[in-house]
Scaffold this active site. Structure first.
Site, PDB file in Angstrom:
ATOM      1  N   LYS A 192     -32.426   1.740 -28.563  1.00 38.21           N
ATOM      2  CA  LYS A 192     -31.561   2.259 -27.494  1.00 38.21           C
ATOM      3  C   LYS A 192     -30.288   1.422 -27.429  1.00 38.21           C
ATOM      4  O   LYS A 192     -30.274   0.313 -26.920  1.00 38.21           O
ATOM      5  CB  LYS A 192     -32.283   2.208 -26.134  1.00 38.21           C
ATOM      6  CG  LYS A 192     -31.849   3.320 -25.265  1.00 38.21           C
ATOM      7  CD  LYS A 192     -31.091   3.115 -23.991  1.00 38.21           C
ATOM      8  CE  LYS A 192     -30.491   1.969 -23.387  1.00 38.21           C
ATOM      9  NZ  LYS A 192     -29.017   2.112 -23.267  1.00 38.21           N
ATOM     10  N   GLU A 267     -33.363 -11.795 -24.739  1.00 40.16           N
ATOM     11  CA  GLU A 267     -32.159 -12.606 -25.016  1.00 40.16           C
ATOM     12  C   GLU A 267     -31.198 -12.305 -23.882  1.00 40.16           C
ATOM     13  O   GLU A 267     -30.618 -11.218 -23.832  1.00 40.16           O
ATOM     14  CB  GLU A 267     -31.536 -12.198 -26.357  1.00 40.16           C
ATOM     15  CG  GLU A 267     -32.386 -12.496 -27.575  1.00 40.16           C
ATOM     16  CD  GLU A 267     -32.419 -13.973 -27.922  1.00 40.16           C
ATOM     17  OE1 GLU A 267     -31.574 -14.740 -27.417  1.00 40.16           O
ATOM     18  OE2 GLU A 267     -33.318 -14.356 -28.685  1.00 40.16           O
ATOM     19  N   CYS A 301     -22.712 -14.082 -25.085  1.00 39.44           N
ATOM     20  CA  CYS A 301     -23.752 -14.707 -24.255  1.00 39.44           C
ATOM     21  C   CYS A 301     -23.709 -16.221 -24.367  1.00 39.44           C
ATOM     22  O   CYS A 301     -23.988 -16.921 -23.408  1.00 39.44           O
ATOM     23  CB  CYS A 301     -25.110 -14.184 -24.682  1.00 39.44           C
ATOM     24  SG  CYS A 301     -25.388 -14.346 -26.446  1.00 39.44           S
ATOM     25  N   GLU A 398     -22.733 -16.306 -14.578  1.00 41.47           N
ATOM     26  CA  GLU A 398     -22.155 -15.852 -15.843  1.00 41.47           C
ATOM     27  C   GLU A 398     -21.034 -14.850 -15.543  1.00 41.47           C
ATOM     28  O   GLU A 398     -21.260 -13.843 -14.871  1.00 41.47           O
ATOM     29  CB  GLU A 398     -23.230 -15.169 -16.693  1.00 41.47           C
ATOM     30  CG  GLU A 398     -22.706 -14.767 -18.051  1.00 41.47           C
ATOM     31  CD  GLU A 398     -23.716 -13.976 -18.881  1.00 41.47           C
ATOM     32  OE1 GLU A 398     -24.311 -13.022 -18.343  1.00 41.47           O
ATOM     33  OE2 GLU A 398     -23.900 -14.316 -20.062  1.00 41.47           O
TER      34      GLU A 398
HETATM   35  P1  NAD Z   1     -27.255  -4.907 -19.298  1.00 38.28           P
HETATM   36  O1  NAD Z   1     -28.445  -5.730 -18.969  1.00 38.28           O
HETATM   37  O2  NAD Z   1     -26.572  -4.183 -18.222  1.00 38.28           O
HETATM   38  O3  NAD Z   1     -27.638  -3.800 -20.396  1.00 38.28           O
HETATM   39  C1  NAD Z   1     -28.220  -4.144 -21.644  1.00 38.28           C
HETATM   40  C2  NAD Z   1     -28.985  -2.946 -22.163  1.00 38.28           C
HETATM   41  O4  NAD Z   1     -30.054  -2.664 -21.264  1.00 38.28           O
HETATM   42  C3  NAD Z   1     -28.165  -1.655 -22.261  1.00 38.28           C
HETATM   43  O5  NAD Z   1     -28.587  -0.936 -23.412  1.00 38.28           O
HETATM   44  C4  NAD Z   1     -28.576  -0.918 -21.004  1.00 38.28           C
HETATM   45  O6  NAD Z   1     -28.457   0.482 -21.107  1.00 38.28           O
HETATM   46  C5  NAD Z   1     -30.039  -1.310 -20.889  1.00 38.28           C
HETATM   47  N1  NAD Z   1     -30.598  -1.189 -19.547  1.00 38.28           N
HETATM   48  C6  NAD Z   1     -29.953  -1.277 -18.355  1.00 38.28           C
HETATM   49  N2  NAD Z   1     -30.817  -1.055 -17.344  1.00 38.28           N
HETATM   50  C7  NAD Z   1     -32.041  -0.834 -17.904  1.00 38.28           C
HETATM   51  C8  NAD Z   1     -33.341  -0.560 -17.379  1.00 38.28           C
HETATM   52  N3  NAD Z   1     -33.561  -0.468 -16.078  1.00 38.28           N
HETATM   53  N4  NAD Z   1     -34.352  -0.411 -18.252  1.00 38.28           N
HETATM   54  C9  NAD Z   1     -34.157  -0.532 -19.571  1.00 38.28           C
HETATM   55  N5  NAD Z   1     -32.947  -0.764 -20.134  1.00 38.28           N
HETATM   56  C10 NAD Z   1     -31.901  -0.912 -19.297  1.00 38.28           C
HETATM   57  O7  NAD Z   1     -26.302  -5.899 -20.066  1.00 38.28           O
HETATM   58  P2  NAD Z   1     -24.839  -5.605 -20.614  1.00 38.28           P
HETATM   59  O8  NAD Z   1     -23.915  -5.639 -19.451  1.00 38.28           O
HETATM   60  O9  NAD Z   1     -24.872  -4.415 -21.515  1.00 38.28           O
HETATM   61  O10 NAD Z   1     -24.607  -6.876 -21.551  1.00 38.28           O
HETATM   62  C11 NAD Z   1     -24.113  -8.073 -21.092  1.00 38.28           C
HETATM   63  C12 NAD Z   1     -25.229  -9.071 -20.886  1.00 38.28           C
HETATM   64  O11 NAD Z   1     -25.950  -9.255 -22.111  1.00 38.28           O
HETATM   65  C13 NAD Z   1     -24.731 -10.443 -20.505  1.00 38.28           C
HETATM   66  O12 NAD Z   1     -25.506 -10.965 -19.450  1.00 38.28           O
HETATM   67  C14 NAD Z   1     -24.940 -11.266 -21.760  1.00 38.28           C
HETATM   68  O13 NAD Z   1     -25.089 -12.633 -21.564  1.00 38.28           O
HETATM   69  C15 NAD Z   1     -26.145 -10.643 -22.346  1.00 38.28           C
HETATM   70  N6  NAD Z   1     -26.229 -10.921 -23.787  1.00 38.28           N
HETATM   71  C16 NAD Z   1     -27.162 -11.832 -24.226  1.00 38.28           C
HETATM   72  C17 NAD Z   1     -27.239 -12.165 -25.576  1.00 38.28           C
HETATM   73  C18 NAD Z   1     -28.256 -13.162 -26.094  1.00 38.28           C
HETATM   74  O14 NAD Z   1     -28.501 -13.175 -27.296  1.00 38.28           O
HETATM   75  N7  NAD Z   1     -28.848 -13.998 -25.260  1.00 38.28           N
HETATM   76  C19 NAD Z   1     -26.368 -11.555 -26.472  1.00 38.28           C
HETATM   77  C20 NAD Z   1     -25.437 -10.659 -25.997  1.00 38.28           C
HETATM   78  C21 NAD Z   1     -25.385 -10.338 -24.644  1.00 38.28           C
END
Ligand code: NAD
Length: 500
Positions: A192, A267, A301, A398
């Protein structure tokens, strides 16, 4: 501040000729939910339309992945055959790298050259690296102390059907870091992508079909997190979820995964410290610190978002980072001159500006940046706030944008004192120290509560180096042996061979 580069004429890759579809059981199909409007953040314009998966579409994708795992050609293949297919997919990504980089750059706004050189090449490398693991995932024999004689050993087996949930900041690179090891372990997948950035995932699905992955092994369900992501996490036939995204959603997912006690890898977010001592190579430290927070417009991240600099060199370092910030050419991702693109959405830009405002209200001093950049895209100036303190929101939360919070330390502060400040966060993803004193550097590496430590370096991600967070930055590791073993289960087998 105006844009420093002109917006080039947009190029339309072939993929964008028609609405994108979902990949379920080897067929490209329409979705049951309202289609997604995919935007170009460099222009603030509609870029593409994508099918969006309903819960019923996710159910079909999971059932296809289940069938492909339980029977059919995938489990019948030898590890060497799977390895060759995974390698071929890496080669196909490399061959399509220009097109994939263009799609990624249009969809995220990231500079085209950086997308091509690091993220797409890195994705190809992830497949080639993990192709090697497909033939090397072994159990082992064990000496046991049971009465009689025993032949005891472990089997390392694929975990089953895995749901991969990916964010928007580095879509293909993060997808590859999950998909390649999952396939190498012998799992089948429902992917997804983030609703904002589905383009490279769809092209990857086409490439997987072209190189010969059997139907159902890789299914792709673009869609909303609350609908498609949620259903995947809830689904009783999914054995594992590997999620990259925000800590808030990661915590929410745990409750869903509890239903059938799915395995979970997370992650999540970070608030990573960068510590600079006066004995460091300051030019390199300044370049590294600037790259660590402004690269990918701070949407990383592991971004080095908290700077702790020795007071003797604080002016020089903060002035140096500030000069690099103002010299960065801001523009559309596909402009070859661009060094820093937009952020992903208007909403994200507003959020970042809100943080800058809150930092100033709480007493931080604005050194540079601090405002949106005029234009239709979601541009924002690289920003430095200094005199920040541990209680400020800009230090605790963050931001996920190009905003550095800087503070100083004194000569009388020990490594333990500085590490205590660096560790004063709920996160624990990455950390960096710049110093020539090797004892101090290794003391820092031992004491810091973070999954990744860099000494005199920024970045440094490698397919063979485990990457993952401590504390609320996540569970588990990606990359390396740990990354592929995360898609396996270990079974122990004991045979009583007494009395023969
Ligand atoms: P997000 O958590 O809003 O979304 C991430 C993914 O989860 C998307 O595909 C989204 O559609 C899905 N999602 C959202 N709600 C969901 C639910 N209820 N059930 C299942 N899936 C759901 O994050 P974002 O805004 O897309 O990304 C930014 C975040 O990602 C930041 O906090 C960043 O630090 C983190 N990030 C972490 C890493 C790492 O390796 N640690 C790498 C990149 C980004």
């Amino acid at each position: 501040m105006p844009l420093t580069t002109a917006l080039p004429t947009p190029v339309r890759p072939q993929l964008l000729g028609a609405p994108l579809r979902l990949l379920i059981d080897g067929a490209w199909v329409e979705g049951g939910a309202e289609p997604l409007r995919v935007m170009d953040p460099s222009r603030g314009e509609h870029l593409a339309t994508s099918a969006s998966a309903s819960a019923a579409d996710v159910d079909r994708a999971v059932e296809a992945a289940r069938r492909a795992f339980d029977s059919g050609p995938w489990p019948a293949m030898s590890p060497a055959q799977r390895s060759r297919l995974i390698w071929k997919l890496g080669e196909a990504i490399e061959a399509a790298a220009d097109e994939l980089a263009l799609l990624e750059s249009l969809n995220t706004g990231k500079p085209l050259g950086i997308a091509r050189a690091f993220e797409i090449s890195g994705a190809a490398e992830a497949f080639r690296y993990n192709a090697g693991w497909a033939t090397k995932l072994n159990g082992e024999t064990r000496n046991v102390s049971l009465p009689g004689q025993w032949h005891a050993y472990t089997l390392r087996e694929a975990i089953g059907v895995v749901g991969l949930i990916v964010p928007w900041n580095s879509p293909l690179a993060i997808t590859a870091a999950k998909l390649a090891p999952a396939l190498a372990a012998g799992c089948t997948v429902v992917l997804k992508p983030a609703e904002l950035t589905p383009l490279t995932a769809v092209r990857l699905g086409e490439l997987a079909q072209e190189v010969g992955f059997p139907p159902g092994v890789l299914n792709i369900v673009q869609g909303l997190g609350a609908v498609a992501g949620q259903r995947l996490a809830d689904h009783p036939l999914v054995d594992k979820i590997s999620f990259t995204g925000s800590t808030a959603v990661g915590k929410q997912l745990l409750a869903s995964c509890a239903g059938n006690l799915k395995r979970v890898s997370l992650e999540l977010g970070g608030k990573s410290p960068v510590v600079i001592y006066p004995d460091a190579d300051l030019d390199r430290a300044i370049d590294g610190a600037a790259m660590s927070i402004f690269g990918n417009t701070g949407q990383v991240c592991a971004a080095g978002s908290r700077l702790y600099v020795h007071e003797a060199v604080a002016d020089e370092v903060i002035t140096g980072i500030s000069q690099r910030a103002t010299a960065l050419r801001i523009g559309a991702g596909i402009d070859p001159q661009t060094q820093i693109g937009p952020v992903i959405s208007e909403q994200q830009r507003e959020r970042i500006l809100g943080y800058i405002q809150s930092g100033r209200e709480e007493g931080a001093e604005l050194v540079t940046g601090g405002a949106a950049v005029a234009g239709d895209g979601y541009f924002i100036q690289p920003t430095i706030l200094c005199n920040t303190t541990a209680d400020m929101k800009v230090v605790r939360e963050e931001i996920f944008g190009p905003v550095l919070s800087a503070a100083t330390f004194r000569d009388s502060d020990s490594v333990a004192d500085i590490v205590a400040r660096a560790n004063d966060t709920v996160y624990g993803l990455s950390s960096t120290i710049w110093t020539k004193d090797i004892s101090r550097a290794h003391q820092f590496a031992r004491r810091i509560k973070a999954g990744n430590v860099r000494i005199n370096a920024a970045g440094g991600m490698d397919a063979n180096m485990p990457f993952g967070g401590f504390k609320q930055s996540g569970w588990g590791k990606e990359n390396g042996r740990e990354g592929v073993e995360a898609y396996t289960e270990v079974k122990s087998v004991a045979v009583n061979i007494s009395g023969a």
